[in-house]
Every structure is written in C-alpha cells, then in structure tokens.
Design an enzyme around this catalytic site. Sequence first.
Site, PDB file in Angstrom:
ATOM      1  N   GLY A 176       0.793  -1.231   0.000  1.00  0.00           N
ATOM      2  CA  GLY A 176       0.000   0.000   0.000  1.00  0.00           C
ATOM      3  C   GLY A 176       0.822   1.276   0.000  1.00  0.00           C
ATOM      4  O   GLY A 176       1.824   1.416  -0.711  1.00  0.00           O
ATOM      5  N   TYR A 195     -16.352   5.837   8.886  1.00  0.00           N
ATOM      6  CA  TYR A 195     -14.952   6.229   8.856  1.00  0.00           C
ATOM      7  C   TYR A 195     -14.698   7.470   9.717  1.00  0.00           C
ATOM      8  O   TYR A 195     -14.373   7.343  10.889  1.00  0.00           O
ATOM      9  CB  TYR A 195     -14.426   6.406   7.410  1.00  0.00           C
TER      10      TYR A 195
HETATM   11  P1  NAD Z   1      -1.722  -1.789   4.023  1.00  0.00           P
HETATM   12  O1  NAD Z   1      -2.525  -2.844   4.705  1.00  0.00           O
HETATM   13  O2  NAD Z   1      -1.462  -1.915   2.586  1.00  0.00           O
HETATM   14  O3  NAD Z   1      -0.270  -1.653   4.753  1.00  0.00           O
HETATM   15  C1  NAD Z   1      -0.094  -1.791   6.122  1.00  0.00           C
HETATM   16  C2  NAD Z   1       1.387  -1.944   6.453  1.00  0.00           C
HETATM   17  O4  NAD Z   1       1.519  -2.051   7.880  1.00  0.00           O
HETATM   18  C3  NAD Z   1       2.057  -3.201   5.879  1.00  0.00           C
HETATM   19  O5  NAD Z   1       3.388  -2.903   5.499  1.00  0.00           O
HETATM   20  C4  NAD Z   1       2.089  -4.158   7.084  1.00  0.00           C
HETATM   21  O6  NAD Z   1       3.133  -5.144   7.057  1.00  0.00           O
HETATM   22  C5  NAD Z   1       2.343  -3.160   8.191  1.00  0.00           C
HETATM   23  N1  NAD Z   1       1.976  -3.651   9.527  1.00  0.00           N
HETATM   24  C6  NAD Z   1       0.744  -3.955  10.011  1.00  0.00           C
HETATM   25  N2  NAD Z   1       0.840  -4.327  11.310  1.00  0.00           N
HETATM   26  C7  NAD Z   1       2.157  -4.244  11.640  1.00  0.00           C
HETATM   27  C8  NAD Z   1       2.898  -4.478  12.826  1.00  0.00           C
HETATM   28  N3  NAD Z   1       2.311  -4.866  13.944  1.00  0.00           N
HETATM   29  N4  NAD Z   1       4.242  -4.313  12.781  1.00  0.00           N
HETATM   30  C9  NAD Z   1       4.877  -3.922  11.643  1.00  0.00           C
HETATM   31  N5  NAD Z   1       4.225  -3.660  10.496  1.00  0.00           N
HETATM   32  C10 NAD Z   1       2.880  -3.821  10.499  1.00  0.00           C
HETATM   33  O7  NAD Z   1      -2.415  -0.418   4.410  1.00  0.00           O
HETATM   34  P2  NAD Z   1      -2.573   0.987   3.660  1.00  0.00           P
HETATM   35  O8  NAD Z   1      -3.937   1.046   3.090  1.00  0.00           O
HETATM   36  O9  NAD Z   1      -1.404   1.306   2.827  1.00  0.00           O
HETATM   37  O10 NAD Z   1      -2.602   1.946   4.937  1.00  0.00           O
HETATM   38  C11 NAD Z   1      -1.472   2.646   5.407  1.00  0.00           C
HETATM   39  C12 NAD Z   1      -1.930   3.935   6.054  1.00  0.00           C
HETATM   40  O11 NAD Z   1      -2.573   4.740   5.051  1.00  0.00           O
HETATM   41  C13 NAD Z   1      -2.959   3.729   7.179  1.00  0.00           C
HETATM   42  O12 NAD Z   1      -2.724   4.673   8.185  1.00  0.00           O
HETATM   43  C14 NAD Z   1      -4.280   4.030   6.489  1.00  0.00           C
HETATM   44  O13 NAD Z   1      -5.274   4.456   7.383  1.00  0.00           O
HETATM   45  C15 NAD Z   1      -3.843   5.153   5.554  1.00  0.00           C
HETATM   46  N6  NAD Z   1      -4.767   5.428   4.412  1.00  0.00           N
HETATM   47  C16 NAD Z   1      -5.217   4.418   3.618  1.00  0.00           C
HETATM   48  C17 NAD Z   1      -6.121   4.716   2.590  1.00  0.00           C
HETATM   49  C18 NAD Z   1      -6.682   3.628   1.684  1.00  0.00           C
HETATM   50  O14 NAD Z   1      -7.686   3.879   1.023  1.00  0.00           O
HETATM   51  N7  NAD Z   1      -6.068   2.472   1.628  1.00  0.00           N
HETATM   52  C19 NAD Z   1      -6.513   6.047   2.350  1.00  0.00           C
HETATM   53  C20 NAD Z   1      -5.991   7.044   3.145  1.00  0.00           C
HETATM   54  C21 NAD Z   1      -5.121   6.737   4.187  1.00  0.00           C
END
Ligand code: NAD
Length: 399
Positions: free
Chosen positions: A52, A236
């Site tokens: 992500g 959300y």
């Molecule tokens: P994702 O699930 O793709 O990535 C999550 C990451 O966190 C991965 O690298 C995973 O290995 C790591 N992780 C999870 N638990 C862990 C732990 N205990 N120790 C170490 N690493 C750990 O998620 P994403 O969608 O890229 O989200 C990342 C951020 O972006 C979040 O804060 C999310 O709220 C924010 N965000 C996401 C979106 C969306 O639509 N996907 C939109 C805006 C903001």
Amino acid sequence: MIVKPKIRGFICATSHPEGCRQNVLEQIKYIKKNSSVSTGPKKVLIIGASTGYGLASRITAAFGYGAKTIGIFFEKEASDQRTASAGWYNSAAFEEAAIAEGLYAKSINGDAFSNEIKQQTIDLIKNDWDGEVDLVIYSLASPRRVHPETGEDLRSVLKTLGNTYTNKTVNISSGEVSEITVEPANEEETRQTEAVMGGEDWAMWIDALSKARLLADHVKTVAYTYIGPELTYPVYREGTIGKAKLHLEKTAREIGTRLKHTGGHAYISVNKALVTQASAAIPVVPLYISLLYKVMKAKGLHEGCIEQIQRLYADFLYSTDELLTDKNGLIRLDDKEMRLDVQKTVADLWKKVNTENLSDISDISGYRHEFSKLFGFEVDGVDYGKEINIFVSLPSKRQ
Ligand code: NAD
C-alpha cells in the site's frame, strides 16, 4: 508450485512471487519516469513499508531521490503449506531492485509496536548509517497491538460512534449489493481502536529515535489518514477509526512541537481512497471505491498509491515552494477525490446502485482487478501456469 488465488472474503490466502515482483517493478518504473531528482530525503525509515502507501513511500524515496531506506513490516515467509504474504514478496523485490542500483535497502520483519523492534531498528541505524534519519514515514494499518508497556492485547474495530448505521455495501466476490448495519462501539472498543490506530505508537517511535540521537535536524515525519465523503462518515471519519485518526492528528501537532527546536516537522497527509488490504476490510467503503474509480477514471483523475506518494514528495514535502496545507494543517492528496463534480456524480450513482446495475455504473471489475493485483495475481506478463519457487528470501539477509 503453481500458485492460484484463494480469496476468502476480503483477504487472499495466497500470493504470487512473480506477480508481486512485477507490481514493484511497475511502481519503480513510474517513479523513475516521473521524478526529476532535486533535493529530497537521504536516509528514510518507513514503518509499514511492505504494501500500500508505505511501500509506495519506500519506492519513491529510493528510486526518486536515491535515498537509503530501512523498512519495517509484519509479513509471513513461505512455509511448506503456504506461500509468503504479498508484502514479503514485495519487499524482497524492492530490496533486489534497490541493491542492484547500489542503493542501501534493509528490512526488519516483526511487530513495529514492540520495544524489541524499535531497539533493533535503532541498532541497525547506528551500525549502518553514518548520520541520522531525515524522513520517517508512519504507515501502519493493523487490527491489533500488544501494548509494549502494559502487555495489553488491544483490538481495533470498525464501528460507528453513537448510533447504528445502515447503508449499502457490496460483496466483492459475488457482486451482490445489500444493506449492512454497522453497530455502535462501546467505550472500551473505542478506547482500544484509538490505542491501535491512533498516534501513541508513532510518538513512541519518534521519542525512541530522538533519545538515541538518530533524528537529523529538519527531520520530517509523516503519517497517513483518510477523510472521505459524508456517506462514509459514520463508518470512517465519525466512527471508531476516525476517532483514532483524530488522535493521530493531535499527535502530529505534539510531535511537531517537540521537533521544533531542531527545525523538524510532523505532518498528516490525507490520502485518496484506494484498494489496499486495509481498506478492503471497511464496510461500505469498497462499494464507494468502485463508484469513485469509475468516475475518476472517466474524468482522467484516477491515481494509485505510487501516483499519490510521488505527488506527496514532489509537490509538498520536497517542493521548493512553501508547503501548503488546509486550514487544519493537513496535506491534502485527496483533492481530486474530493472535487465537487466527482463527489456529486458519485453521490448520484450511490443512490442508484444495485446488484443488477453494479457492473454498468461502477468499476467493480477494476476493483476486483486491483484486489487481485495486491496479491500478485492478474499482473500483465506473468505466466500463472508456470511452476514458481515460493521460497524467496530478503536479499539483505542473504549472506
Ligand atoms: P496496508 O494494509 O497496505 O499496509 C499496512 C502496512 O503495515 C504493511 O506494510 C504491514 O506489514 C504493516 N503492519 C501492520 N501491522 C504491523 C505491525 N504490527 N508491525 C509492523 N508492520 C505492520 O495499508 P494501507 O492502506 O497502505 O494503509 C497505510 C496507512 O494509510 C494507514 O494509516 C491508512 O489508514 C492510511 N490510508 C489508507 C487509505 C486507503 O484507502 N487504503 C486512504 C488514506 C489513508
């Protein structure tokens, strides 16, 4: 092994190593094409670096600015019974490509919430880098956190605050649009969600790095949030996750104050809604994303993680112009998603969408394709009929 997708609800139990590798190479290609290297980060720590937004942040730092990177994540290696997780294969592919270009890239696989992983990271930086970290990206999305001081096993929930909320949702596999009722969280669930997805752990990382004297003067640190349209507010922005994100925003202000004397800054970037493993788990949101993709693609406004993060670095964090935020101090990468014309069209489609017209008026096929791609499936040029070695090690760990 011949690897096939095994999708169960909003996760896929298998991942394809070559598909994941190609996804990473595609993002690297995009960054190389779209960055004109100027002043940028040089030593970057990415917490949540394997999928992500975090993975895109790592790729942009390394291939857009030639930065050394350390990535922290929680992924599974392959075993005799199952493939590794997608984030594992992504990270192996990232390291391989970075090392091939002479870029420092090492990773730590473990629980970022723990004191042990923070200490391992500090030791690695002290040992390998002559100098301090100048950018810390905090991009964790997790359903659970074991508190490092109290040992409490905290769980996050995706619920409303106050009232039950009923709206449309889609079953991505079957394409059935139905109503879902989301229950309100109790106080305890709300507290735990804030403890998992709020800013406490981000502040603990910054404190630990600061105490170890590993933060450069003028260091920048960024965490990601989402706001979205009113129709998703109850699940959300105004739900348990939104409360946790408000805590994250408050933490940014507190970290910013603490970093001020060395010229450092803490930012929150509001990113666009995208198909990731984290967003697929949120009720209502996948249907919204399917409609949003349709509208944004039609208007030529669509972006994925890599396009968003390329803009974050080039137009905000490392722009020579003054960094522009909204009135609440937030960086807005969701500007195109939140455009009035985009939101008006999505809201009109939302009223109409049902099981029968889903394929016509939404981009459900694009959603499914992106979801498969997260796990390395449906990637162009990959021969899925071919035997593949699922045991891939991280290049930085090979002796
Ligand atoms: P994702 O699930 O793709 O990535 C999550 C990451 O966190 C991965 O690298 C995973 O290995 C790591 N992780 C999870 N638990 C862990 C732990 N205990 N120790 C170490 N690493 C750990 O998620 P994403 O969608 O890229 O989200 C990342 C951020 O972006 C979040 O804060 C999310 O709220 C924010 N965000 C996401 C979106 C969306 O639509 N996907 C939109 C805006 C903001």
